[in-house]
Design a protein around this motif. Structure first.
Motif, PDB file in Angstrom:
ATOM      1  N   ASN A 119       0.841  -1.192   0.000  1.00  0.00           N
ATOM      2  CA  ASN A 119       0.000   0.000   0.000  1.00  0.00           C
ATOM      3  C   ASN A 119       0.875   1.241   0.000  1.00  0.00           C
ATOM      4  OD1 ASN A 119      -2.520  -1.308   0.021  1.00  0.00           O
ATOM      5  ND2 ASN A 119      -2.403  -1.621   2.253  1.00  0.00           N
ATOM      6  N   ARG A 120       0.516   2.219  -0.789  1.00  0.00           N
ATOM      7  CA  ARG A 120       1.263   3.476  -0.850  1.00  0.00           C
ATOM      8  C   ARG A 120       0.972   4.324   0.382  1.00  0.00           C
ATOM      9  NH1 ARG A 120      -0.284   5.965  -6.558  1.00  0.00           N
ATOM     10  NH2 ARG A 120       1.009   7.640  -5.682  1.00  0.00           N
ATOM     11  N   GLU A 121       1.946   5.169   0.755  1.00  0.00           N
ATOM     12  CA  GLU A 121       1.765   6.034   1.912  1.00  0.00           C
ATOM     13  C   GLU A 121       0.662   7.066   1.683  1.00  0.00           C
ATOM     14  OE1 GLU A 121       5.463   7.738   2.931  1.00  0.00           O
ATOM     15  OE2 GLU A 121       6.406   5.823   3.498  1.00  0.00           O
ATOM     16  N   ASP A 122       0.543   7.571   0.434  1.00  0.00           N
ATOM     17  CA  ASP A 122      -0.470   8.587   0.147  1.00  0.00           C
ATOM     18  C   ASP A 122      -1.786   7.967  -0.322  1.00  0.00           C
ATOM     19  OD1 ASP A 122       0.571   7.600  -2.132  1.00  0.00           O
ATOM     20  OD2 ASP A 122       0.804   9.524  -3.170  1.00  0.00           O
ATOM     21  N   GLY A 123      -1.957   6.659  -0.139  1.00  0.00           N
ATOM     22  CA  GLY A 123      -3.189   5.988  -0.507  1.00  0.00           C
ATOM     23  C   GLY A 123      -3.061   5.228  -1.799  1.00  0.00           C
ATOM     24  N   GLY A 124      -3.781   4.139  -1.892  1.00  0.00           N
ATOM     25  CA  GLY A 124      -3.739   3.333  -3.090  1.00  0.00           C
ATOM     26  C   GLY A 124      -2.848   2.121  -2.937  1.00  0.00           C
ATOM     27  N   ALA A 125      -2.922   1.262  -3.933  1.00  0.00           N
ATOM     28  CA  ALA A 125      -2.149   0.023  -3.929  1.00  0.00           C
ATOM     29  C   ALA A 125      -1.027   0.111  -4.953  1.00  0.00           C
ATOM     30  CB  ALA A 125      -3.054  -1.167  -4.230  1.00  0.00           C
ATOM     31  N   MET A 126       0.011  -0.731  -4.747  1.00  0.00           N
ATOM     32  CA  MET A 126       1.141  -0.777  -5.688  1.00  0.00           C
ATOM     33  C   MET A 126       1.575  -2.219  -5.864  1.00  0.00           C
ATOM     34  SD  MET A 126       4.968   0.898  -5.536  1.00  0.00           S
ATOM     35  CE  MET A 126       4.455   2.516  -6.062  1.00  0.00           C
ATOM     36  N   VAL A 127       1.815  -2.559  -7.133  1.00  0.00           N
ATOM     37  CA  VAL A 127       2.365  -3.863  -7.488  1.00  0.00           C
ATOM     38  C   VAL A 127       3.748  -3.628  -8.081  1.00  0.00           C
ATOM     39  CG1 VAL A 127       2.079  -5.948  -8.852  1.00  0.00           C
ATOM     40  CG2 VAL A 127       0.066  -4.789  -7.928  1.00  0.00           C
ATOM     41  N   HIS A 128       4.755  -4.322  -7.522  1.00  0.00           N
ATOM     42  CA  HIS A 128       6.147  -4.149  -7.972  1.00  0.00           C
ATOM     43  C   HIS A 128       6.631  -5.467  -8.567  1.00  0.00           C
ATOM     44  CE1 HIS A 128      10.583  -3.099  -6.925  1.00  0.00           C
ATOM     45  NE2 HIS A 128      10.277  -2.808  -8.182  1.00  0.00           N
ATOM     46  N   LEU A 129       7.038  -5.422  -9.840  1.00  0.00           N
ATOM     47  CA  LEU A 129       7.468  -6.626 -10.544  1.00  0.00           C
ATOM     48  C   LEU A 129       8.841  -6.397 -11.157  1.00  0.00           C
ATOM     49  CD1 LEU A 129       6.990  -9.451 -11.825  1.00  0.00           C
ATOM     50  CD2 LEU A 129       5.857  -8.269 -13.732  1.00  0.00           C
ATOM     51  N   GLN A 130       9.776  -7.355 -10.907  1.00  0.00           N
ATOM     52  CA  GLN A 130      11.106  -7.348 -11.531  1.00  0.00           C
ATOM     53  C   GLN A 130      11.298  -8.671 -12.249  1.00  0.00           C
ATOM     54  OE1 GLN A 130      14.339  -6.633  -8.845  1.00  0.00           O
ATOM     55  NE2 GLN A 130      14.121  -4.407  -8.919  1.00  0.00           N
ATOM     56  N   ILE A 131      11.608  -8.589 -13.547  1.00  0.00           N
ATOM     57  CA  ILE A 131      11.861  -9.790 -14.349  1.00  0.00           C
ATOM     58  C   ILE A 131      13.125  -9.560 -15.171  1.00  0.00           C
ATOM     59  CG2 ILE A 131       9.440 -10.503 -14.457  1.00  0.00           C
ATOM     60  CD1 ILE A 131       9.263  -9.174 -17.197  1.00  0.00           C
ATOM     61  N   PRO A 132      13.816 -10.624 -15.576  1.00  0.00           N
ATOM     62  CA  PRO A 132      15.024 -10.462 -16.383  1.00  0.00           C
ATOM     63  C   PRO A 132      14.719  -9.760 -17.710  1.00  0.00           C
ATOM     64  CG  PRO A 132      14.922 -12.679 -15.472  1.00  0.00           C
ATOM     65  CD  PRO A 132      13.606 -12.037 -15.187  1.00  0.00           C
ATOM     66  N   PHE A 133      15.661  -8.921 -18.124  1.00  0.00           N
ATOM     67  CA  PHE A 133      15.515  -8.190 -19.391  1.00  0.00           C
ATOM     68  C   PHE A 133      15.825  -9.137 -20.549  1.00  0.00           C
ATOM     69  CE2 PHE A 133      17.627  -5.849 -22.842  1.00  0.00           C
ATOM     70  CZ  PHE A 133      16.594  -4.989 -23.210  1.00  0.00           C
ATOM     71  N   LEU A 134      14.838  -9.274 -21.450  1.00  0.00           N
ATOM     72  CA  LEU A 134      15.005 -10.110 -22.641  1.00  0.00           C
ATOM     73  C   LEU A 134      14.729  -9.245 -23.862  1.00  0.00           C
ATOM     74  CD1 LEU A 134      13.110 -13.341 -21.509  1.00  0.00           C
ATOM     75  CD2 LEU A 134      15.578 -12.949 -21.530  1.00  0.00           C
ATOM     76  N   PRO A 135      15.753  -8.930 -24.650  1.00  0.00           N
ATOM     77  CA  PRO A 135      15.541  -8.095 -25.833  1.00  0.00           C
ATOM     78  C   PRO A 135      14.733  -8.847 -26.881  1.00  0.00           C
ATOM     79  CG  PRO A 135      17.779  -8.917 -25.819  1.00  0.00           C
ATOM     80  CD  PRO A 135      17.168  -9.332 -24.508  1.00  0.00           C
ATOM     81  N   SER A 136      14.183  -8.091 -27.825  1.00  0.00           N
ATOM     82  CA  SER A 136      13.395  -8.704 -28.903  1.00  0.00           C
ATOM     83  C   SER A 136      14.278  -9.550 -29.786  1.00  0.00           C
ATOM     84  CB  SER A 136      12.713  -7.618 -29.738  1.00  0.00           C
ATOM     85  OG  SER A 136      13.691  -6.764 -30.316  1.00  0.00           O
ATOM     86  N   GLU A 137      13.725 -10.625 -30.305  1.00  0.00           N
ATOM     87  CA  GLU A 137      14.510 -11.541 -31.141  1.00  0.00           C
ATOM     88  C   GLU A 137      14.688 -10.998 -32.558  1.00  0.00           C
ATOM     89  OE1 GLU A 137      12.416 -15.185 -30.971  1.00  0.00           O
ATOM     90  OE2 GLU A 137      13.087 -15.669 -28.953  1.00  0.00           O
TER      91      GLU A 137
END
Length: 572
Positions: free
Chosen positions: A554-572
């Protein structure tokens, strides 16, 4: 922690114990050999010192007996004043000559009779009478030096009730050295001297055999007098006395002692044969230990190291391992062959398991993707139905166009990963559908770092979390703000895509946060209304295993937050 464990393991390995045991055995054998050699040398020196001391004591006792006999004569002569009393008076020249002849005769008779001393002297300071008789072993210069020493020493006027005695002491005259004794009574002096050669001559053969040096020393001498030095190493002995064995014998009747210094090197030559035999045994023992060490190393330790290295490769997942089989047929060659067979079987089984796993993962991904499509399809039909009831035909046309784009995006790609820009366009299209459904202003802020548009991400990964915002953040609000920030970051030396999705709603309830942040292995505990998020988490796990990060907060100023980290895969 792993380093500490590895170090501890290496300290307790068979190789370490083997090396330490052989090293300790080698050092123990060497110490025993060296101690044995030192003990032999010490005992040899002790026995030699005991023999030399006994010889010196025996010789010095003989000398003391002779000197004691001379001392007895001096006392008896001095107390029998009839033979010299007239010399202390004023006499004529003829009477004086007669008196001197009488004294000289008695002294000469004693020397010829006993030969215990080299010379006798008589001195009366008052009448300046000095007589000396000898066996003519010393030179005239030595006699002059003796006379000068006696006259300079005997200057006092002594008239005590008891005689004054100078016990036998070393005296150096000119180029010779002597033992001398002086006795005084009523200011009359008589004395005797013995050449140092008489002390060393009986010991010359013994000194030469022992390669030693004989000294005459006394407390009144600054440095010892050399009596016999066959090797001519007086200076060397003085500078390096620790290399010599020193043995002394002290006289019982005089202030002097005989000291013999023997080279330890010469002494130890007597034990050369024993030392050579001992050293030969030491060398052969050391060679045996070395040969045994090398043989054991080649037969046991080296094959063990090869097998251990192969096991470590298997532990790291390298199954294509083939170890060299020892040429000598023994237990280790059988173990190596068995290991090679096992590694090949494991490699074959690994390939089969990997292929089966890929099939299961592919099937699971297809199932999860299809599980999302009906979920949104029902929501879309509900929107069209609502617009048809209200007869908003223009919105129905626009909604139909948006739905066509939506489903075209969903069905046209059979790939699991899609370009980031396609996912964002699809998400914007979805938000427009929701605007037409709720009649509310949906604001969207999308900030994408340059160069990431073509990066590949899992299909519907952003859409699912935006859908969750619409579903849970909307509660009769007039405005919903959806913020999407995408950037590149570095983690563990690898490039990652960092995706943050937030809203201005009421946020997650505490029990929702606890359920959403559970690990992938507990996803069956998620509520049924979070089936979309559960599907995304499972797809992320199958695609990246433990190389992704997904958190809800939950954010301090209200609202929800989703944090996603995935490996960087460039376009083929």
């Amino acid at each position: 922690m792993r380093t500490a464990t590895k170090t501890a393991t290496s300290y307790h390995s068979i190789k370490a114990h083997f090396i330490v045991s052989y090293l300790l055995t080698f050092l123990f054998s060497l110490c025993i050999a060296l101690l044995g050699s030192r003990h032999f040398e010490s005992e040899l020196l002790k026995q030699t010192a005991s023999t030399v001391e006994s010889t010196l004591n025996l010789h010095l006792n003989t000398i003391d007996a002779k000197l004691e006999h001379v001392s007895t004569f001096l006392f008896s002569f001095l107390f029998d004043d009839s033979s010299y009393s007239s010399l202390s008076e004023d006499l004529s020249l003829e009477e004086r000559i007669d008196g001197e002849l009488e004294v000289r005769s008695q002294l000469t008779n004693y020397l010829h009779t006993y030969s215990n001393a080299d010379g006798l002297f008589f001195y009366i300071p008052k009448s300046d009478v000095f007589l000396i008789t000898s066996q003519a072993h010393e030179s005239i210069y030595d006699r002059q030096a003796i006379e000068s020493y006696v006259k300079s020493t005997c200057l006092g006027d002594y008239h005590g009730a008891f005689p004054q005695v100078w016990e036998w002491f070393p005296f150096s005259a000119h180029d010779s050295s002597f033992l001398m004794q002086i006795v005084c009574y009523n200011n009359v002096y008589i004395g005797s001297y013995l050449a140092s050669s008489n002390l060393s001559d009986p010991l010359q053969e013994f000194v030469e055999t022992s390669h030693a040096t004989l000294f005459l020393s006394s407390e009144q001498l600054v440095s010892p007098l050399t009596l016999f030095d066959p090797e001519g190493n007086i200076a060397h002995q003085t500078a390096h006395s620790e290399s010599y064995l020193s043995v002394s014998s002290i006289s019982d009747i005089g202030d002097f002692q005989l000291q013999m210094m023997i080279s330890k090197k010469e002494l130890l030559k007597n034990g050369t044969q024993f030392s050579y035999t001992l050293y030969l045994v030491i060398i052969l023992s050391m060679l045996f230990l070395v040969v045994n060490f090398l043989s054991t190393w080649r037969q046991i330790i080296s094959p063990l190291e090869i097998l251990t290295a192969g096991m470590k490769k298997l532990q790291k997942g390298i199954f294509d391992v083939s170890l060299p089989v020892p040429s000598q047929r023994n237990e280790f060659s059988i173990l190596t062959e068995t290991f090679n067979t096992m590694s090949h079987e494991i490699e074959h089984l690994k390939m089969q398991v990997y292929e089966n796993r890929l099939k299961r993962v592919h099937t699971k991904l297809e199932y999860l993707t299809l599980q999302i499509k009906p979920h949104f399809f029902l929501n879309s039909l509900n929107v069209i139905y609502s617009l048809a009831i209200t007869k908003h035909f223009d919105l129905i046309m626009e909604l139909s166009s948006c739905l066509m784009k939506y489903f075209r995006y969903l069905f046209q790609s059979s790939e699991t990963l899609v370009p980031l820009k396609d996912e964002l366009n699809h998400t914007a299209n979805y938000l427009r559908i929701q605007e037409m459904r709720y009649g509310t202003n949906f604001s969207t802020e999308i900030d994408v770092e340059e160069g990431l548009d073509c990066a590949r991400i899992p299909i519907l990964s952003i859409h699912t979390f935006v859908e969750n915002i619409v579903k849970h953040a909307y509660h009769d609000a007039h405005s919903i703000l959806v913020q999407i920030q995408i950037s590149r970051t570095v983690k563990d030396h690898d490039d990652y895509i960092d995706i943050a999705i937030s809203d201005n709603g009421k946020g997650f309830a505490s029990e929702q946060l606890l359920a959403l942040n559970e690990s992938i292995h507990q996803e069956e505990n998620l509520p049924q209304n979070h089936i979309g998020i559960s599907n995304v988490k499972q797809r992320l796990f199958y695609l990246y295993e433990d190389r992704f990060l997904l958190t809800f907060e939950n954010r301090e100023d209200g609202g929800a937050m989703v944090h996603l980290q995935i490996p960087f895969l460039p376009s083929e």
